[in-house]
Design a protein around this motif. Sequence first.
Motif, PDB file in Angstrom:
ATOM      1  N   ASN A 339     -43.215 -97.753 -57.290  1.00 27.78           N
ATOM      2  CA  ASN A 339     -42.932 -99.628 -58.035  1.00 27.78           C
ATOM      3  C   ASN A 339     -44.570 -99.551 -58.124  1.00 27.78           C
ATOM      4  OD1 ASN A 339     -42.262 -99.803 -55.596  1.00 27.78           O
ATOM      5  ND2 ASN A 339     -41.094-101.331 -55.791  1.00 27.78           N
ATOM      6  N   LYS A 340     -44.870 -99.545 -56.942  1.00 27.60           N
ATOM      7  CA  LYS A 340     -47.086-100.310 -56.612  1.00 27.60           C
ATOM      8  C   LYS A 340     -47.312-100.323 -57.544  1.00 27.60           C
ATOM      9  CE  LYS A 340     -50.386 -99.430 -53.725  1.00 27.60           C
ATOM     10  NZ  LYS A 340     -51.408 -98.612 -52.789  1.00 27.60           N
ATOM     11  N   HIS A 341     -47.236-100.172 -58.878  1.00 27.07           N
ATOM     12  CA  HIS A 341     -47.882-100.365 -60.128  1.00 27.07           C
ATOM     13  C   HIS A 341     -47.566-102.068 -60.373  1.00 27.07           C
ATOM     14  CE1 HIS A 341     -44.470 -97.914 -61.235  1.00 27.07           C
ATOM     15  NE2 HIS A 341     -44.660 -98.288 -62.625  1.00 27.07           N
ATOM     16  N   LEU A 342     -46.363-101.620 -60.775  1.00 27.47           N
ATOM     17  CA  LEU A 342     -45.410-103.213 -61.389  1.00 27.47           C
ATOM     18  C   LEU A 342     -45.899-103.831 -60.280  1.00 27.47           C
ATOM     19  CD1 LEU A 342     -42.065-101.389 -61.078  1.00 27.47           C
ATOM     20  CD2 LEU A 342     -43.413-102.127 -63.631  1.00 27.47           C
ATOM     21  N   PHE A 343     -46.391-104.136 -58.903  1.00 32.34           N
ATOM     22  CA  PHE A 343     -47.200-105.253 -58.292  1.00 32.34           C
ATOM     23  C   PHE A 343     -47.964-106.557 -59.159  1.00 32.34           C
ATOM     24  CE2 PHE A 343     -44.853-103.934 -55.075  1.00 32.34           C
ATOM     25  CZ  PHE A 343     -44.449-104.642 -54.059  1.00 32.34           C
TER      26      PHE A 343
END
Length: 344
Positions: A339-343
Amino acid sequence: MASKPIVLHIGDPVKFNTSLYEQLSQQFTIIRPSEAERQREPFLQALREKKWGDFSAVLRPWWATGGEMGRWDKELIPLLPSSMKVYASAGAGFDWADVDLMAEAGILYCNGASASSEAVADMALYHILSVFRNMQWSNMAARSQDRAQFVDAHTNAPFTAHNPRGHTLGVVGLGNIGYTIATKAFAAFGMKIIYSDPFPKMPEQEAAIGARRVEMDDLLAQADCVVLAAPGAGGKKILDAEKIRKMKRGSRLVNIARGSLVDQEAVADALEEGILFAAGLDVHENEPEVSVRLVKNRNATLTCHTAGGALETTIGFEELSMKNVLAVLTGQNPLTPVNKHLFK
């Protein structure tokens, strides 16, 4: 002297990568709640009371345990301490955690998909071969101890069996596992590859397997065999009755992703109506129960959610979960962030 960061270890003890676990034990304070403490209500209450302090990470190195508290959702995640930075879990999927909500809270979710890619892809090839070559029909007849069934399969199964070569494989979800499946199917079977994924592969990756990215409905209409390799769909089904009816008539379906992604009764309907010729399912909608209609259908190849079930996968899950915790808590980049891209 500053106290060590706390790591909450949920589930069974580490069995294989013991030296790596010892390294974690030296650098961090590890707390492992009992099975009773991991049940939903006791777990929530412990979080409310800060029973385990301000822990920085959650480690789940063994996929079969550590999930006793149920889904990490909007009830549970707000109770986590603000100090928490990462949840690193065994397993390729992440339907037990709301990774979007975790990202909003600044918590990285790391899975173990790369550790299971080889095993899951191999199982997918087994199912692909089975649905093209009528292997389940032949298998059921051989085990029946019935002479007539044996002769029937021996005589008639070849008339509807096909070599996979030259047929179009549609892969839904071309991540680590999906790309490994496509690579193996392209190299071993000589299949044409199309795929649907919100994140396109690099041109050189597509070229290596002759892959072409298409919209989902186009994939369903064109593919001779559809393989589901997507990690999840936010609780929605990728293939419901409506979508299944958009599939190429007489095509095949393989699911090695999540049983919840497919309406299995709609699959049974499609098999009986000829919309689907065959299906290969390693995962099931209501596990451990399996659709009785599919059990009786000789064109349905069924396995027991064992696609990733190789010893190498288990060892890799353990190692990857611990290495993700070690990396994040020492200020390095996570190995397998979901989920890093959602940060923000």
